[in-house]
Design a protein around this motif. Sequence first.
Motif, PDB file in Angstrom:
ATOM      1  N   VAL A 139     -29.153  30.309  94.993  1.00 34.31           N
ATOM      2  CA  VAL A 139     -29.358  29.552  96.233  1.00 34.31           C
ATOM      3  C   VAL A 139     -28.338  28.427  96.341  1.00 34.31           C
ATOM      4  O   VAL A 139     -27.818  28.120  97.425  1.00 34.31           O
ATOM      5  CB  VAL A 139     -30.794  28.987  96.296  1.00 34.31           C
ATOM      6  CG1 VAL A 139     -30.926  27.965  97.413  1.00 34.31           C
ATOM      7  CG2 VAL A 139     -31.791  30.117  96.511  1.00 34.31           C
ATOM      8  N   GLU A 140     -28.023  27.814  95.199  1.00 33.64           N
ATOM      9  CA  GLU A 140     -27.091  26.675  95.192  1.00 33.64           C
ATOM     10  C   GLU A 140     -25.656  27.102  95.521  1.00 33.64           C
ATOM     11  O   GLU A 140     -24.939  26.381  96.206  1.00 33.64           O
ATOM     12  CB  GLU A 140     -27.127  25.996  93.829  1.00 33.64           C
ATOM     13  CG  GLU A 140     -28.396  25.185  93.584  1.00 33.64           C
ATOM     14  CD  GLU A 140     -28.471  23.963  94.488  1.00 33.64           C
ATOM     15  OE1 GLU A 140     -27.443  23.290  94.663  1.00 33.64           O
ATOM     16  OE2 GLU A 140     -29.562  23.697  95.023  1.00 33.64           O
ATOM     17  N   ARG A 141     -25.249  28.288  95.040  1.00 31.60           N
ATOM     18  CA  ARG A 141     -23.833  28.640  95.176  1.00 31.60           C
ATOM     19  C   ARG A 141     -23.534  29.726  96.214  1.00 31.60           C
ATOM     20  O   ARG A 141     -22.382  29.909  96.585  1.00 31.60           O
ATOM     21  CB  ARG A 141     -23.287  29.086  93.821  1.00 31.60           C
ATOM     22  CG  ARG A 141     -23.803  30.422  93.326  1.00 31.60           C
ATOM     23  CD  ARG A 141     -22.948  30.875  92.135  1.00 31.60           C
ATOM     24  NE  ARG A 141     -23.292  32.213  91.689  1.00 31.60           N
ATOM     25  CZ  ARG A 141     -24.003  32.488  90.614  1.00 31.60           C
ATOM     26  NH1 ARG A 141     -24.455  31.493  89.866  1.00 31.60           N
ATOM     27  NH2 ARG A 141     -24.257  33.726  90.272  1.00 31.60           N
ATOM     28  N   LEU A 142     -24.557  30.408  96.701  1.00 33.14           N
ATOM     29  CA  LEU A 142     -24.318  31.492  97.649  1.00 33.14           C
ATOM     30  C   LEU A 142     -24.050  30.936  99.052  1.00 33.14           C
ATOM     31  O   LEU A 142     -24.755  30.033  99.518  1.00 33.14           O
ATOM     32  CB  LEU A 142     -25.534  32.429  97.687  1.00 33.14           C
ATOM     33  CG  LEU A 142     -25.351  33.790  98.358  1.00 33.14           C
ATOM     34  CD1 LEU A 142     -24.347  34.626  97.580  1.00 33.14           C
ATOM     35  CD2 LEU A 142     -26.693  34.517  98.440  1.00 33.14           C
ATOM     36  N   GLU A 143     -23.061  31.464  99.708  1.00 36.52           N
ATOM     37  CA  GLU A 143     -22.758  31.067 101.076  1.00 36.52           C
ATOM     38  C   GLU A 143     -23.785  31.681 102.033  1.00 36.52           C
ATOM     39  O   GLU A 143     -24.383  32.713 101.737  1.00 36.52           O
ATOM     40  CB  GLU A 143     -21.358  31.546 101.466  1.00 36.52           C
ATOM     41  CG  GLU A 143     -20.232  30.912 100.678  1.00 36.52           C
ATOM     42  CD  GLU A 143     -20.094  29.428 100.982  1.00 36.52           C
ATOM     43  OE1 GLU A 143     -20.404  29.023 102.123  1.00 36.52           O
ATOM     44  OE2 GLU A 143     -19.680  28.674 100.081  1.00 36.52           O
TER      45      GLU A 143
ATOM     46  N   PRO B  78     -26.540  32.246 111.013  1.00 32.32           N
ATOM     47  CA  PRO B  78     -26.413  32.523 109.577  1.00 32.32           C
ATOM     48  C   PRO B  78     -27.753  32.386 108.862  1.00 32.32           C
ATOM     49  O   PRO B  78     -28.581  31.539 109.196  1.00 32.32           O
ATOM     50  CB  PRO B  78     -25.408  31.466 109.104  1.00 32.32           C
ATOM     51  CG  PRO B  78     -24.653  31.071 110.339  1.00 32.32           C
ATOM     52  CD  PRO B  78     -25.648  31.163 111.464  1.00 32.32           C
ATOM     53  N   ILE B  79     -27.955  33.244 107.876  1.00 34.56           N
ATOM     54  CA  ILE B  79     -29.174  33.224 107.078  1.00 34.56           C
ATOM     55  C   ILE B  79     -28.899  32.421 105.810  1.00 34.56           C
ATOM     56  O   ILE B  79     -27.978  32.718 105.057  1.00 34.56           O
ATOM     57  CB  ILE B  79     -29.614  34.654 106.703  1.00 34.56           C
ATOM     58  CG1 ILE B  79     -29.792  35.500 107.973  1.00 34.56           C
ATOM     59  CG2 ILE B  79     -30.888  34.624 105.875  1.00 34.56           C
ATOM     60  CD1 ILE B  79     -30.824  34.981 108.941  1.00 34.56           C
ATOM     61  N   GLN B  80     -29.710  31.402 105.578  1.00 36.94           N
ATOM     62  CA  GLN B  80     -29.533  30.567 104.403  1.00 36.94           C
ATOM     63  C   GLN B  80     -30.054  31.285 103.154  1.00 36.94           C
ATOM     64  O   GLN B  80     -31.037  32.040 103.222  1.00 36.94           O
ATOM     65  CB  GLN B  80     -30.261  29.232 104.575  1.00 36.94           C
ATOM     66  CG  GLN B  80     -29.752  28.404 105.747  1.00 36.94           C
ATOM     67  CD  GLN B  80     -28.275  28.058 105.620  1.00 36.94           C
ATOM     68  OE1 GLN B  80     -27.797  27.754 104.516  1.00 36.94           O
ATOM     69  NE2 GLN B  80     -27.549  28.105 106.731  1.00 36.94           N
ATOM     70  N   PRO B  81     -29.414  31.077 102.007  1.00 34.78           N
ATOM     71  CA  PRO B  81     -29.851  31.745 100.775  1.00 34.78           C
ATOM     72  C   PRO B  81     -31.322  31.515 100.442  1.00 34.78           C
ATOM     73  O   PRO B  81     -31.993  32.413  99.931  1.00 34.78           O
ATOM     74  CB  PRO B  81     -28.930  31.139  99.708  1.00 34.78           C
ATOM     75  CG  PRO B  81     -27.706  30.725 100.460  1.00 34.78           C
ATOM     76  CD  PRO B  81     -28.194  30.275 101.810  1.00 34.78           C
TER      77      PRO B  81
ATOM     78  N   TRP C 186     -37.605  36.440 101.089  1.00 37.14           N
ATOM     79  CA  TRP C 186     -37.794  37.798 101.602  1.00 37.14           C
ATOM     80  C   TRP C 186     -37.814  38.853 100.502  1.00 37.14           C
ATOM     81  O   TRP C 186     -37.894  40.044 100.776  1.00 37.14           O
ATOM     82  CB  TRP C 186     -36.676  38.140 102.590  1.00 37.14           C
ATOM     83  CG  TRP C 186     -36.630  37.270 103.798  1.00 37.14           C
ATOM     84  CD1 TRP C 186     -37.634  36.480 104.277  1.00 37.14           C
ATOM     85  CD2 TRP C 186     -35.527  37.078 104.685  1.00 37.14           C
ATOM     86  NE1 TRP C 186     -37.235  35.808 105.399  1.00 37.14           N
ATOM     87  CE2 TRP C 186     -35.937  36.158 105.682  1.00 37.14           C
ATOM     88  CE3 TRP C 186     -34.229  37.604 104.743  1.00 37.14           C
ATOM     89  CZ2 TRP C 186     -35.100  35.754 106.709  1.00 37.14           C
ATOM     90  CZ3 TRP C 186     -33.392  37.202 105.768  1.00 37.14           C
ATOM     91  CH2 TRP C 186     -33.825  36.283 106.737  1.00 37.14           C
ATOM     92  N   ILE C 187     -37.730  38.416  99.260  1.00 38.51           N
ATOM     93  CA  ILE C 187     -37.653  39.352  98.140  1.00 38.51           C
ATOM     94  C   ILE C 187     -38.863  39.162  97.233  1.00 38.51           C
ATOM     95  O   ILE C 187     -39.109  38.066  96.731  1.00 38.51           O
ATOM     96  CB  ILE C 187     -36.359  39.124  97.322  1.00 38.51           C
ATOM     97  CG1 ILE C 187     -35.122  39.309  98.205  1.00 38.51           C
ATOM     98  CG2 ILE C 187     -36.297  40.073  96.124  1.00 38.51           C
ATOM     99  CD1 ILE C 187     -33.829  38.875  97.539  1.00 38.51           C
ATOM    100  N   GLU C 188     -39.626  40.227  97.041  1.00 39.40           N
ATOM    101  CA  GLU C 188     -40.770  40.199  96.128  1.00 39.40           C
ATOM    102  C   GLU C 188     -40.424  41.005  94.885  1.00 39.40           C
ATOM    103  O   GLU C 188     -39.945  42.137  94.979  1.00 39.40           O
ATOM    104  CB  GLU C 188     -42.014  40.794  96.789  1.00 39.40           C
ATOM    105  CG  GLU C 188     -42.602  39.948  97.903  1.00 39.40           C
ATOM    106  CD  GLU C 188     -43.912  40.515  98.413  1.00 39.40           C
ATOM    107  OE1 GLU C 188     -44.533  41.311  97.671  1.00 39.40           O
ATOM    108  OE2 GLU C 188     -44.302  40.185  99.539  1.00 39.40           O
TER     109      GLU C 188
END
Length: 300
Positions: free
Chosen positions: A20-24, A36-39, A45-47
Amino acid sequence: MARHLPRKHHACAAHTHDVVERLEPLLPCIDEEDTPIQPAELANWIEVEAEDEPEIAGHGWRVELGDEVGLLIHPDRDDTADSLSEQVGVRSVVQLDREVLVVDAPSLCADGLRAAVMQAIAAANEEAHDPRSPDQSRPGVPLRRQLTQIDPAPAAHTSEPVTSVDDDYTPRLVTGDARCEGRRVQVWVNQDGILILPAQTVPHGPLDLSDNARFQRGTFNSAEAVRLAEHHAGRWVPFPCLGRLRLRRPGPVRRRWEATIVERGGASVSFRWRGTRAHAMMLWAYVVAKCGLEQVDGLP
């Protein structure tokens, strides 16, 4: 929910917070949506869930992607499974359908696997915006999913033409992993009725070979569905015998759908499954088309 392993077995290259910290921010692939979708949104959205009884031997993690992930991946260029299989600590990935993957990654914790999935989706999102053709976008990386454990029925590999998209008598898979009366079942639907069989009775791949990659089609007809139900202690409910379908939407956390089929004679059967709205909509639409809206309780 995150399952951590002893340090000597812990091979996670990153965890959710790190990614989350480094992904654009990721750009949607749909023309109408350009925000844009934030990390951090993607992480929600991932289980990731550990399976005590894996559907595929050795694949002890189950990953479910929310419907929103579809905004980030081009339907014709979905390399998420291939990209995930390249992540550190991941041995094998099998894609059961567009939103469900099972993963063999014994040295990863749940949080580390979620981070790996986020990185795989980010790679697939980058490929989706690559102007080159799908065959050129990632040289040397196979585009086919690993299907050795769940190879489609032999008929799917013949040179005969694929069944027409408009052929509503061809069964569609609603779910390959539902819970019904204490056992795992697969549920099919077509214009004649609903078929419930023990899980893995009818082999199916993660994607359909037709123009519609969302729904897996069977290679059997309605008459064969009746015989399958008889031979495998399953259940075939033709629509003239259907009294009512009750459909319950899932809660906000665990995406479990629940359906109860009530026959005109009073007998009923209930099953629960994890999946997407599109598959629940398919079941609902067939019942409404054949039995009428008044025979259905609930909306997908």
